[in-house]
Scaffold this active site. Structure first.
Site, PDB file in Angstrom:
ATOM      1  CD  GLU A  47      38.165  38.912  33.896  1.00 36.80           C
ATOM      2  OE1 GLU A  47      39.109  39.227  34.643  1.00 36.80           O
ATOM      3  OE2 GLU A  47      37.808  37.732  33.707  1.00 36.80           O
ATOM      4  NE  ARG A  51      45.315  41.474  35.019  1.00 39.52           N
ATOM      5  CZ  ARG A  51      45.489  40.207  34.646  1.00 39.52           C
ATOM      6  NH1 ARG A  51      46.384  39.907  33.719  1.00 39.52           N
ATOM      7  NH2 ARG A  51      44.760  39.247  35.193  1.00 39.52           N
ATOM      8  CB  THR A  74      42.422  42.903  37.938  1.00 46.82           C
ATOM      9  OG1 THR A  74      42.632  42.125  36.759  1.00 46.82           O
ATOM     10  CG2 THR A  74      43.668  42.755  38.809  1.00 46.82           C
ATOM     11  CE  LYS A 134      40.104  35.034  37.914  1.00 50.34           C
ATOM     12  NZ  LYS A 134      40.502  36.435  37.688  1.00 50.34           N
TER      13      LYS A 134
END
Length: 215
Positions: A47, A51, A74, A134
């Site tokens: 993953e 960011r 994200t 998640k």
């Protein structure tokens, strides 16, 4: 494709290894050797969080490494979905979920691991067709005891706890019957990435890859 079938794809991805490395890539030059080191160590599902300015290029590089399944983390907006898929992401991860984000992922055919921290959030996602979620932020939301308490009323849902998961507490999460895998960043610490110590990262990945999970 029905949402339930997409969620089944996400479950299959999460079943590949007990730990999904959560990666913050600052330098695109690190992307390929980092992916190779983690995959060599037995962690094929990666993953890359959106960011940093390098994230999308890192996904594109990692997507070319044989044996890997690279996703984008994200994801917040519909634009994130389209950019991640264009870069080569094969699944998406979000800290929470909004209708706009899920609509975009569903329209694009991107398997999602949407975030939930409460029973209500999990129930809403289940009603929409998602049964692989998640659990975030895991430690701040009550940790393994909180996830254990969700198993009885919501046995249909499997979780990937992320946020504060580390080598000391990973086992307590993975021992739960409603946990498919966990997300963690400790297998690729910044100092080892910056110095290019790929052998050490492979060793960390190998140790994480053999962590036992509930049957």
């Amino acid at each position: 494709m029905p949402i339930k079938k997409r969620s089944a794809e996400t479950r299959e991805i999460c079943a590949r290894a007990p730990i999904i490395p959560v990666l913050v890539v600052h330098d695109v030059a690190h992307a390929r050797p980092l992916a190779e080191a983690l995959i060599k160590g037995g962690l094929p599902v990666l993953e890359v969080t959106l960011r940093t300015p390098a994230a999308l290029e890192a996904i594109a590089e990692m997507a070319q490494v044989e044996g890997g399944i690279v996703g984008a983390g994200t994801l917040i907006t519909p634009q994130d979905v389209s950019r991640a898929m264009a870069a080569g992401a094969r699944f998406g991860v979000s800290p929470g979920s909004t209708d706009a984000l899920l609509d975009a992922a569903e329209a694009a055919g991107l398997p999602m691991l949407p975030g939930a921290a409460t029973a209500t959030e999990a129930m809403r996602l289940l009603a929409r067709g998602y049964d692989m979620l998640k659990f975030f932020p895991a430690e701040a939301s009550g940790g393994a005891p909180a996830l254990k308490s969700l198993a009885a009323p919501l046995p249909q849902i499997r979780f990937c706890p992320t946020g504060g998961v580390n080598p000391d507490n990973a086992g307590s999460y993975l021992s739960l019957p409603n946990v498919a895998c966990a997300g963690g960043s400790w297998v690729a610490p910044d100092d080892l990435v910056k110095t290019g110590d790929w052998d050490r990262i492979t060793a960390l990945a190998r140790a994480a890859s053999v962590l036992p999970r509930a049957a």
